[in-house]
Motif scaffolding. Structure first.
Motif, PDB file in Angstrom:
ATOM      1  N   THR A   1       0.797  -1.176   0.022  1.00 46.26           N
ATOM      2  CA  THR A   1       0.075  -0.084   0.004  1.00 46.26           C
ATOM      3  C   THR A   1       0.924   1.340   0.092  1.00 46.26           C
ATOM      4  N   ASN A   2       1.980   1.353   0.826  1.00 47.93           N
ATOM      5  CA  ASN A   2       2.832   2.581   0.796  1.00 47.93           C
ATOM      6  C   ASN A   2       3.524   2.681  -0.183  1.00 47.93           C
TER       7      ASN A   2
ATOM      8  N   ARG B   1       1.844   4.245  -2.618  1.00 50.50           N
ATOM      9  CA  ARG B   1       1.684   5.750  -2.345  1.00 50.50           C
ATOM     10  C   ARG B   1       2.783   6.506  -2.528  1.00 50.50           C
TER      11      ARG B   1
ATOM     12  N   PHE C   1       3.386  11.012   2.779  1.00 49.37           N
ATOM     13  CA  PHE C   1       3.332  10.854   4.210  1.00 49.37           C
ATOM     14  C   PHE C   1       3.304  12.171   5.139  1.00 49.37           C
TER      15      PHE C   1
ATOM     16  N   THR D   1       4.429   6.403  10.677  1.00 52.21           N
ATOM     17  CA  THR D   1       4.671   6.787   9.650  1.00 52.21           C
ATOM     18  C   THR D   1       6.277   6.237   8.955  1.00 52.21           C
TER      19      THR D   1
ATOM     20  N   ASN E   1       6.009   2.865   7.896  1.00 52.81           N
ATOM     21  CA  ASN E   1       5.586   2.739   6.668  1.00 52.81           C
ATOM     22  C   ASN E   1       6.284   3.401   5.533  1.00 52.81           C
ATOM     23  N   LEU E   2       6.971   4.383   5.763  1.00 51.42           N
ATOM     24  CA  LEU E   2       7.985   4.948   4.793  1.00 51.42           C
ATOM     25  C   LEU E   2       9.028   3.958   4.517  1.00 51.42           C
TER      26      LEU E   2
ATOM     27  N   ALA F   1       7.665   1.178   2.413  1.00 50.76           N
ATOM     28  CA  ALA F   1       7.496   1.826   0.856  1.00 50.76           C
ATOM     29  C   ALA F   1       8.932   2.016   0.065  1.00 50.76           C
TER      30      ALA F   1
END
Length: 1597
Positions: free
Chosen positions: A261-262, A265, A293, A384, A387-388, A391
Motif C-alpha cells: 500500500t505504502n 503511495r 506521508f 509513519t 510505513n515509509l 515503501a
C-alpha cells in the motif's frame, strides 16, 4: 455543620417559592439533577443485562469495531464535558466554603453530572461494540433533557444579571454548548444509521482488516481511550508472561500499513513529478515523501505542540501553589458576600485559580494530558516512519530487479552499496522521520521557556538560558566526534574479526604446530588498537553525559548568582522553584537538538544516495530510445524480441501431452524448421563503449542440444546473457519464437501486475521463462528442496529423477535434515561442486521449454560430469524435447551435440553440426581432437584419483559428525540453563522469564575490577546527594528571604526557625548583608561540587565498562584458543564468531551507556521520592499502592519487550539476506521470469519485520503512558500531602516547592528506569553467552615434566612405540582407537590405510596429544608424550594436513611465524617443495602477500606450501594426513619424490587416501574400526589374496 440541599440560612428562606418556582436558584439546580438520575436509573439495568449476554460474542475482532459515525467527536466532547463538570464541582465547593452554611445544591448536581457523563461513555461503548443502535435512544433523550435544564439555568442567570465575569455563568454556558453538540452527534447517528423512525435500518459490514482474524494490530480500530492508553495491548503484554510472544501472536499488518500500500503511495507521488515537458528530470524524493506521508507528520507535530505547551503548566502550577499557600488572604467573608445572587455566592473567574488545591488537581490533569499527547505524537511518527521504510524497501527492490547487469558487473553498483541502502539508508530515513517533529517543536519550546523564565526572574534568567544555549554547539561537536570514533572502532573490529575468523578456521593447524600464542598475540594487538579508539569513544560518551547532567546545575548557578547581584534580594520560593522546573524542561530539547540535527544531516546524505540509485541504468533502456517497435512476422510465429524485458509476469509452461517421439536427427536444421532463438546482426555491449560481442548471427534449433564452445573469455556466457536480454544491444535483434502450445499461467502476482506497467504487457510476450544455470552457482537461503523446485509445484517423481541425474542423493543423505536442511548464508555451507549440482538441478526441474546451462561441469569431477551429461542432459532434458543450450569446456561431449556454435574473441567462429565442421573446417576439428585426447588422458588420471567428490562429502560428514552435540549446545545457548528447580511448570517459567539476571550483572561488574565498581557506586551516591543538597539549600535560602519581609503568621515563624536553624534568628531585618552572608558562597560551592562529581561519575561508568570489556574479551580469546580440539568439532564456528562479533560489540559499546542511564534514572527517582517523603511523610502511605503498580508494570513489560526485540532481530536478518540474494542472482531470477514471486516474498518479509517493530514501539508507548500516569499520581499525592501539611503549619513554603519540583522530575525518569532495565537484561545475555564459553576446560598445557628435563634436540632418532593405546574424543563418547600396538623404527616410512572412519586420522592426532588418551601410551625416543608440556611436544613434530591452510599475511609468516629461521633456510624449503621459482617471480619474494585463506594460489600450490612449512621445521618425525588428496598427479609425484629424498633419514608416517601412494613404504598398517587389522611390509600383504590391503589396491588400480 448540618448538611442541607439548599442551605439552612435563617435570614434567607431558601425553600420559599413566592417569586415563582423557577426563580428559586435552588430549585433550578434540583431540576438539573433530574436528567442525570434518569440516565443512571435506565442504563444500569441495561448494562448488567448486556454484560451478561455479551460473553457469547464469537469473533474476537468485532468487539473493537466502531461503526457509529461521529465516534471520535463524541469521545472528545465527552472528555471536555467531564472536565467542565470537574471545574463546576470545584467552583461549587470553593464557593460553598465562602458561605456560612453548606449549600449542597452548589456542587451536588455537578458531581452527579460527572457520574452520568462517565456512565454515558461506558454505556455508549458497550452499545457500539455489541451493535444495538436502538438503545442509543436513551442517550439521545438524556442529551435533550440535560440541554433543556441547563438552558433554563443559564436563562435565569442572565435574568438576575449574573454575567460572564462570574465563573459559574461561563461554566453553565460551556455545558449548554457541549450538550447541544452531543445532541447533534446523536442526531447524526440516527440520520446515518436510520435506526429509529425508519423502516429499513442501515446494514453495515466491518472493515476488511477486522474480518481477517490474522490482523492483531488493532491501534487504528479501537476507541479513543484505548488508542490513547494502548489498552488493547494488555492481553498481549500480560500474556507474554505465560508463554513467549511468537510471530503467530502478532499476526499481520492492517492493509493501510502494508508495504505494498505504502509503496504504491510513494511511487505515485514519485512518478507524478515526471512531467511531459521534462522527462529526464530526476523526481525529488523529499517531495514524494512529503506528498505520501506529510499528513500524519503534521498531525504528530500538532500533538507535539500541544504536549509542549501543556508541559509548561507544571512550573506555573508549582509557582502558583507555593505562592497562594503563602499568601492565605484573611479578607473577611463580609466583603465577599457582596457577590451574592439568588441567595448564593458567585466567584470571579480568576479567584478559582488562586486556590492551591484546585491548582494541584489542574497540575495533575495537565500532566496526564501532556503525556498522552506526547505519546500520541511519538506513536504517529513511528507508524509513519515504519510505513515509509516499507515503501522505500519495496522501491529499492523493484529497482534492483530492473538494474542493468552491466551496472552490477562493472562495479557502478556493488552488492555492498545495495546492502547499505537497505540496511543503513532506509533506517536513517526512518529515524529521521521519528525525530523530525522535534526539529520544529524544539525551537518553539525553547523560546517559550526563555520567555517564561524572563517573566519569573527578569534579566538574570536570560543569563542562565544563555549558558544552556551556548553549550549546545559543544554538544553537537561531541556528537559528531562520537560518530567519527565509532567509524574507526568499526574498522578495527572488522579487522580483528577477520583475524579471529582465520584463527578459528585454521585452529587445528595452529594447535598442531603450537603456534596458537603467536596468532593470539596478533589478535590482541588489533584489539589494542580497537580499545584505543573505544577509549576515545568512552571519553566522548562520558563528556556528552556530563554535559547533559551539568548544564542545568550551571544554568541554575548562573541565574541565581546574577539575580542576587542585580536585585540584592533573592527570588521568592514560588519563582525559584518554577525556574528550577523550567530549567529541567529546557535541557532536554537542547540535548536532543544536537542528535536531531545530526540525523537530519545523515538523512540528507541518505536521500542523495537513494536518488542516485533510483536514477541508475535499467535493463535495455537504450532500445526504448532508438524507438524500435516490435513487429510480428509470419502471423505471430516469431516475435522480434525486444531486449527490454520489463514485465515478465507470465511464465510459459510447456504442456507435457503434445509430444512427438524424441527425434535425435543429425541433420542440419533448415530455415523452415522451428528455431527457438535467433540472433541476427547482433552487437552487444556491457554498457561501456567496448563491444563485447559483435557480428552475431546464430540460431538455436528447437528441442535439440546446442553446445557453445571456445576458449576462456571469448564471450560464451555473454552470448547466453545477450539472448536473455541482459546486455545492451547496440544493433541487431534477438528473436524468440512463440510456442503456440504454451499455456499462460499467472503466478500469484495479482497484487503487482495490476498496479504495474500494464502498458508494456504486449512486450512481455517476447519470451518465455528460461531455465538458466549460471556459471557462478547461486543458492537461496532455503532448504535444498526449495532451491531445486524454485517456486514450482512439487512433483515427487520428477524431483527424484532430477536428484538422481545430478547425483545429489549421497550429499543429501549426509546433511543433518536431508533435503530440508537450510543452506546458504544462514545454513550450512556446501562445497563448490555441491552448489553447482543443485543449481543445475534447479534448471532441470523447471518445466520450461528452453534450458540454458552455463558451464555446468566446471566444479565437478569426471564421474559426476559424465553422469550429469548422460542422465541429466541427454536423457532427462532430451526426453522432454526441451531446447538445451550448453556452454562447456569439455570437448569430449561434442559428439552428443545436435548443433555446435564455436566462438572466438567475441564473435562466432563456426556454426553447424559436428559433421559440418569436420568437413568444412578440418583445422578446427583437428585442434579439438588433440584437446580431446588430452582431455581423455586427464580422464584416466581422474579415474585413478579417488574422486574429489568423495573428499567433499567427507569434509561435509566431518562437519556434522558431532551434529547431536552441537544441537545440544545450541539448545543450551538458547534456553540458558537456570539453577532452579527442574519441574518446568508454568509458574517456574513465568518466574524465570521475569527474573533479572543478577548473577550475570555481578559477573560483568566484577570483571570491570572492584576498585572501579567502588568508585562508580560512591561517586554516583555522592553526586546525587550533592544535587539534592543544592536544591534543598535553594529552598532554605528563598524561604529565609520571604520570612524577613513578612513576620506574621505562626507557620512563618516555624519556617524561620527551620530555615535558619537558630543561627541568625535574632538579626534584625535591617542588616541584609548578615542575612545573605553565607547563603551564596555555600550555594556556589555546592554547585561546583555537583558539576565536578557529574564529570567523575560519567567517566567512571564508561571506564568501568571499558575495563570489563577488555578483560572479558581477553579471557574469552585465551580460553577459546587453548580449548581442546573437540570443542571446535562440537561448537559451530558461527556460534564462536558470534561471541567475538555481536556479543563483544554489545559489551564494548552498548552496556556502559545503558548501565549509566539506568543508575542515573533510578537514583534520581529514589532521591526524589526520598525528598518528598522527608518533607511530607504522609506521602509514604500513598507510595505503597503506587510501588505495587509500578512493580507489575515493569515486570510484565520487561518480558514482553525482550520477546518483541528478539522477534524484531530475527525478522530483520531474512529481509537483508533476501535483498543481497536477489542482487546476486539477478540474471537467474530474470531468466526464470520469477520477479513477481520474489517481490511477493520481499513484501512478506518486510511486513513481518515491520509488524514486529510496530508492536515493539507500541509496547514502549504502553509502558510510557502507564509510568507517566503513575508519575502524575505521584505529583498529585505530593501536592495534596504538602498542602495538607501546610494547613497545619508544618512546613516552609520553599520546601513545598522543592517537593513538587522533584515530583515533576520523577515523571520523566520512571519509564527510563524500566526501559533501561529491559535493555540491560537483553544486553546482559551477551555477557552470559561469553561467560558460558569461559567455563570451557583448557587443554593441559603443563604436562608432568619440566621443559628443562626434555633434551634440546629430542626427538633425535624418531623411534615410535605405541603401547596398548586407547583414544576417545570425549569421556562421553565411544573410543575411536582400541588397544593399538605398533613399533616404528627410526627412519622408517610407514603407510596407514583403511576405510573412512577407521581411525587413521585419530591416530595421527594422538601423536600430538590432541585427543583424550585414557589408556596406554605413545613413547617417542623413550619419552611418554603425555608427560611433556604440549608446547614442547607439538613444536618438535611436523604434520601436513589434508586441507591446506594458509593465513593472510606474507609467505614468510606462513612458513615461519615465529621468525626463527634465516631466509636461506626458507628458500631451501621452498626449493624442495618446487615453489622457489614461483615465489621468486612474485612481487616482494618471501614477503609477497597471501590473501585470506590463500585464495591467490591454486589448491595444489597451497598444499606444496604446507609441505615447505613442514620442512622448515627440521623435525625427525613427519606425519602426512591424506596430504595428497587435493592435488593432481604431477604435483603428487613431486611430493612423493621429495618425501623420499629430503626426508630420507626421518621417520615419515603417511595416512593414505589413495593406496598406491604407500606401495613403496617400509611398513603398512591397515586399520578397521579403531583396531589394527593387518601390519606388515606391503609386498607380504599383497601376497595375501583375500587380505584387506590387497582388495584396496585392486579397487584403486
Amino acid at each position: 455543620m448540618a448538611l442541607s440541599f439548599c442551605g439552612n440560612n435563617k435570614d434567607l428562606n431558601a425553600y420559599s417559592v413566592e417569586n415563582g418556582v423557577l426563580n428559586n436558584g435552588c430549585f433550578v439546580d434540583a431540576l438539573n439533577l433530574v436528567p442525570h438520575v434518569f440516565l443512571l436509573f435506565i442504563t444500569f439495568p441495561i448494562l448488567f443485562i448486556g454484560w451478561g449476554s455479551q460473553s457469547s460474542k464469537v469473533q474476537i475482532h468485532h468487539n473493537t469495531w466502531l461503526h457509529f459515525p461521529g465516534h471520535n467527536m463524541r469521545w472528545i466532547l465527552t472528555f471536555l464535558l467531564l472536565f467542565v463538570h470537574v471545574c463546576e464541582f470545584a467552583e461549587g465547593i470553593v464557593s460553598n466554603n465562602v458561605m456560612t452554611t453548606n449549600h449542597l445544591h452548589l456542587f451536588m448536581p455537578a458531581f452527579m453530572g460527572f457520574v452520568a457523563a462517565t456512565t454515558s461513555v461506558v454505556y455508549y461503548h458497550n452499545i457500539e461494540t455489541s451493535n444495538f443502535p436502538k438503545l442509543l435512544l436513551v442517550l439521545f433523550i438524556y442529551w435533550v433533557l440535560a440541554f433543556i435544564t441547563k438552558s433554563i439555568k443559564l436563562w435565569k442567570f442572565a435574568e438576575f444579571n449574573v454575567g460572564p465575569q462570574h465563573l459559574r455563568f461561563c461554566i453553565t454556558a460551556a455545558l449548554v454548548i457541549l450538550y447541544g453538540l452531543l445532541m447533534g452527534v446523536e442526531i447524526n447517528v440516527i440520520r446515518v444509521r436510520k435506526y429509529v423512525f425508519f423502516a429499513n435500518p442501515q446494514k453495515v459490514k466491518p472493515p476488511e482488516d477486522l474480518q481477517d482474524l490474522g490482523v492483531r494490530f488493532l491501534q487504528p480500530f479501537v476507541n479513543l481511550l484505548s488508542k490513547a492508553t494502548y489498552w488493547w495491548m494488555n492481553p498481549l503484554i500480560i500474556g507474554a508472561h505465560k508463554r513467549p510472544i511468537e510471530l503467530k501472536k502478532i499476526g499481520k499488518l492492517p492493509i493501510a500499513m502494508r508495504a505494498l500500500t505504502n509503496y504504491l503511495r510513494l511511487k505515485d507521488a514519485y512518478e507524478d513529478q515526471r512531467t511531459a515537458e521534462d522527462p529526464e528530470r530526476a523526481p525529488s524524493i523529499w517531495r514524494s515523501m512529503y506528498r505520501a506521508f506529510g499528513r500524519p507528520i503534521l498531525l504528530s507535530s500538532t500533538f507535539r505542540y500541544l504536549a509542549d505547551l501543556l508541559g509548561f503548566a507544571g512550573p506555573l502550577c508549582i509557582s502558583g501553589i507555593v505562592k497562594y499557600l503563602k499568601d492565605k488572604d484573611d479578607v473577611a467573608p463580609a466583603d465577599k458576600m457582596k457577590e451574592t445572587y439568588l441567595g448564593v455566592y458567585f466567584m470571579s473567574s480568576t479567584e478559582l485559580l488562586q486556590n492551591s488545591s484546585v491548582l494541584a488537581v489542574l497540575l495533575f490533569l495537565a500532566l496526564v494530558l501532556q503525556r498522552t499527547f506526547l505519546q500520541a505524537s511519538y506513536y504517529v511518527t513511528i507508524e509513519t516512519g515504519i510505513n515509509l521504510r516499507g515503501a522505500l524497501l519495496a522501491m529499492i527492490y523493484n529497482k534492483i530487479l530492473r538494474l542493468s547487469t552491466s551496472n552490477m558487473s562493472m562495479g557502478e553498483m556493488t552488492l555492498g552499496q545495495i546492502n547499505n541502502l537497505v540496511a543503513i539508508e532506509t533506517n536513517q530515513l526512518m529515524w529521521f522521520l521519528f525525530l523530525c517533529p522535534n526539529l520544529w517543536a524544539m525551537p518553539v519550546q525553547i523560546v517559550m521557556g526563555v520567555i517564561l523564565l524572563y517573566y519569573l526572574l527578569g534579566w538574570s534568567a536570560l543569563v542562565g538560558a544563555s549558558v544552556i544555549v551556548l553549550l549546545a554547539p559543544v554538544q553537537y561537536l561531541i556528537a559528531t566526534k562520537l560518530a567519527d570514533t565509532q567509524k574507526s572502532t568499526l574498522e578495527h573490529s572488522t579487522d580483528r574479526l577477520k583475524k579471529t575468523t582465520e584463527i578459528l578456521k585454521g585452529i587445528k593447524l595452529l594447535k598442531l604446530y603450537a603456534w596458537e600464542n603467536i596468532f593470539c598475540d596478533s589478535v590482541e594487538e588489533t584489539r589494542g588498537k580497537e580499545l584505543t579508539s573505544l577509549r576515545t569513544f568512552a571519553f566522548y560518551t562520558s563528556m556528552s553525559i556530563f554535559m547533559n547532567a551539568a548544564i542545568p546545575i550551571a544554568a541554575v548557578l548562573a541565574t541565581f548568582v546574577m539575580h542576587h547581584f542585580i536585585n540584592k534580594t533573592g527570588p521568592s520560593p514560588s519563582e525559584a522553584f518554577a525556574a528550577l522546573a523550567l530549567f529541567h524542561i529546557l535541557v532536554t530539547p537542547l540535548f536532543l537538538l544536537s542528535t536531531v540535527v545530526r540525523f537530519a544531516v545523515k538523512a540528507l546524505v541518505s536521500v542523495q544516495k537513494l536518488g542516485e540509485f533510483l536514477q541508475s541504468d535499467e535493463i535495455g533502456d537504450d532500445s526504448w530510445r532508438n524507438g524500435d517497435i516490435s513487429v510480428s512476422l509470419e502471423g505471430g510465429k516469431k516475435h522480434i524480441g525486444m531486449t527490454k524485458a520489463i514485465n515478465r509476469k507470465q511464465p510459459m509452461r510447456y504442456q507435457m501431452d503434445n509430444y512427438e517421439q524424441p527425434s535425435r536427427r543429425q541433420m542440419r536444421p533448415t530455415e523452415t524448421e522451428d528455431v527457438a532463438v535467433k540472433v541476427s546482426h547482433g552487437a552487444f555491449t556491457w554498457g561501456s563503449n567496448l563491444l563485447t560481442l559483435s557480428d552475431i548471427n546464430i540460431r538455436i534449433p528447437t528441442g535439440q542440444l546446442t553446445m557453445i564452445v571456445g576458449q576462456v573469455g571469448c564471450g560464451k556466457s555473454s552470448l547466453l546473457l545477450a539472448m536473455l536480454g541482459e546486455m545492451q544491444a547496440i544493433e541487431g535483434m534477438v528473436y524468440w519464437s512463440k510456442q503456440p502450445d504454451c499455456q499462460m499461467l499467472h503466478e500469484g502476482n495479482i497484487s503487482w501486475s495490476e498496479t504495474e506497467e500494464s502498458d508494456e504487457d504486449i512486450r512481455s510476450k517476447n519470451r518465455n521463462s528460461v531455465a538458466y544455470a549460471a556459471q557462478k552457482s547461486w543458492l537461496l537461503n532455503a532448504t535444498v528442496e526449495e532451491n531445486i523446485t524454485f517456486g514450482s509445484p512439487f512433483n515427487k517423481q520428477r524431483y527424484k529423477a532430477v536428484i538422481d541425474a545430478c547425483s545429489l542423493q549421497p550429499d543429501i543423505d549426509l546433511l543433518p535434515f536431508g533435503d530440508q536442511t537450510e543452506i546458504g548464508e544462514r545454513g550450512i555451507n556446501l562445497s563448490g561442486g555441491q552448489r553447482q549440482r543443485i543449481c543445475v538441478g534447479r534448471a532441470l526441474y523447471q518445466n520450461t521449454n528452453i534450458v540454458f546451462l552455463d558451464d555446468p561441469f566446471s566444479a565437478l569431477d569426471i564421474h559426476l560430469s559424465d553422469h550429469l551429461m548422460q542422465e541429466g542432459i541427454l536423457k532427462f532434458l532430451q526426453d522432454d524435447k526441451r531446447t538445451v543450450v550448453l556452454v562447456t569446456h569439455k570437448l569430449q561431449y561434442l559428439i552428443h551435440a545436435d548443433w555446435i556454435i564455436a566462438m572466438k574473441d567475441g564473435s562466432v567462429l563456426r556454426e553447424g553440426t559436428l559433421k559440418d565442421i569436420q568437413t568444412h573446417d578440418v583445422e578446427l576439428y583437428d585442434h579439438w581432437k588433440t584437446l580431446m585426447n588430452r582431455n581423455d588422458q586427464e580422464m584416466e588420471k581422474d579415474i585413478q584419483q579417488d574422486s574429489q567428490t568423495t573428499l567433499e562429502r567427507k569434509t561435509l560428514r566431518r562437519a556434522f559428525y558431532s551434529r547431536e552435540a552441537k544441537n545440544q549446545i545450541d539448545d543450551e545457548d538458547e534456553e540458558e540453563e537456570e539453577e532452579e528447580e527442574d519441574d518446568d511448570n508454568l509458574s517456574t517459567t513465568t518466574n524465570r522469564r521475569s527474573k533479572i539476571p543478577w548473577k550475570v550483572c555481578w559477573c560483568y561488574l566484577s570483571s570491570g575490577g572492584f576498585f572501579m565498581v567502588f568508585m562508580m557506586v560512591s561517586s554516583k551516591l555522592l553526586k546525587h546527594s550533592v544535587i539534592v543538597a543544592i536544591d534543598y539549600w535553594l529552598a532554605l535560602w528563598t524561604s529565609s528571604k520571604t520570612n524577613r519581609s513578612i513576620d506574621t503568621g505562626v507557620d512563618m515563624l516555624n519556617g524561620t526557625m527551620l530555615a535558619n536553624s537558630g543561627n541568625n534568628t535574632l538579626s534584625t531585618p535591617g542588616t541584609p548583608e548578615a542575612e545573605h552572608g553565607y547563603y551564596l558562597p555555600v550555594f556556589i560551592i555546592l554547585c561546583a561540587a555537583g558539576i565536578t562529581l557529574c564529570l567523575i561519575t560519567s567517566l567512571t561508568v564508561e571506564f568501568l565498562g571499558l575495563s570489563a570489556a577488555t578483560n572479558l574479551h581477553h579471557n574469552l580469546l585465551n580460553k577459546i584458543i587453548h580449548a581442546p580440539i573437540r570443542f571446535f568439532d562440537v561448537t559451530p564456528l558461527g556460534q564462536i564468531l558470534n561471541r567475538f562479533s555481536a556479543d563483544t560489540n554489545i559489551i564494548d559499546q552498548h552496556i556502559p551507556p545503558t548501565l549509566e542511564s539506568l543508575t542515573r534514572s533510578t537514583l534520581l527517582c529514589l532521591s526524589a521520592i526520598g525528598v518528598i517523603a522527608s518533607i511530607t511523610p504522609a506521602f509514604l502511605i500513598a507510595l505503597i499502592p503506587l510501588a505495587v503498580a509500578f512493580y507489575f508494570i515493569q515486570k510484565y513489560f520487561r518480558v514482553a519487550s525482550k520477546d518483541l526485540q528478539d522477534l524484531d532481530d530475527s525478522t530483520q536478518l531474512p529481509l537483508l539476506c533476501h535483498f543481497s540474494e536477489t542482487a546476486e542472482g539477478l540474471t537467474t531470477i530474470r531468466a526464470f521470469r520469477h520477479e513477481a514471486r520474489f517481490k511477493q516474498r520481499m513484501l512478506e518479509l518486510t511486513d513481518t519485520n515491520n509488524t514486529a517493530y510496530l508492536f515493539l514501539s507500541a509496547a514502549n508507548r504502553w509502558l510510557e503512558v502507564r509510568t507517566d500516569y503513575l508519575g502524575a499520581v505521584i505529583v498529585l499525592t505530593a501536592a495534596v500531602a504538602s498542602i495538607w501539611s501546610l494547613r497545619y503549619g508544618l512546613l516552609a513554603g520553599g520546601l513545598v516547592g522543592l517537593g513538587l519540583t522533584y515530583a515533576l522530575t520523577v515523571t520523566n525518569y520512571l519509564n527510563w528506569v524500566v526501559r533501561n532495565l529491559a535493555d540491560l537484561e537483553v544486553q546482559m545475555a551477551a555477557v552470559k553467552k561469553v561467560n558460558s564459553f569461559l567455563s570451557t576446560e583448557s587443554e593441559n598445557y603443563e604436562g608432568s615434566m619440566d621443559t628443562s628435563q626434555v633434551p634440546e634436540n629430542w626427538p633425535q632418532e624418531g623411534e615410535i612405540k605405541i603401547q596398548d593405546l586407547c583414544v576417545r574424543y570425549d569421556p562421553m563418547l565411544k573410543p575411536v582407537l582400541k588397544h593399538v600396538n605398533a613399533y616404528i623404527k627410526p627412519g622408517q616410512k610407514v603407510g596407514i590405510c583403511g576405510r573412512t572412519g577407521s581411525g587413521k586420522s585419530s591416530l595421527s592426532l594422538a601423536f600430538f596429544n590432541m585427543v583424550d588418551i585414557y589408556e596406554g601410551r605413545i613413547l617417542i625416543d623413550g619419552i611418554d608424550i603425555c608427560k611433556l608440556p604440549l608446547q614442547t611436544l607439538r613444536s618438535r613434530l611436523s604434520i601436513i594436513l589434508q586441507d591446506p591452510v594458509l593465513f593472510s599475511g606474507s609467505i614468510r609468516l606462513n612458513l615461519d611465524p615465529e621468525r626463527t629461521c634465516t631466509d636461506d633456510r626458507l628458500w631451501e624449503a621452498l626449493e624442495i617443495a618446487q615453489l622457489k621459482n614461483m615465489v621468486k617471480a612474485l612481487p616482494g619474494g618471501l614477503d609477497a602477500v597471501v590473501t585470506e585463506g590463500g585464495e591467490n594460489f591454486s589448491v595444489g600450490q597451497r598444499q606444496l606450501f604446507c609441505l615447505a612449512r613442514a620442512f622448515v621445521r627440521k623435525s625427525s618425525i613427519l606425519i602426512m594426513d591424506e596430504a595428497t588428496a587435493s592435488i593432481d598427479m604431477a604435483t603428487e609425484n613431486i611430493l612423493q619424490k621429495v618425501v623420499m629424498t629430503a626426508f630420507a633419514d626421518r621417520t615419515v608416517v603417511t595416512i593414505a587416501h589413495r593406496v598406491h601412494t604407500i606401495l613403496t613404504a617400509d611398513l603398512v598398517i591397515v586399520m578397521k574400526r579403531g583396531n589394527i587389522l593387518e601390519y606388515d611390509k606391503p609386498q607380504t600383504l599383497l601376497e595375501q589374496e583375500d587380505g584387506m590391503f590387497a582388495s584396496f589396491v585392486k579397487a584403486d588400480m
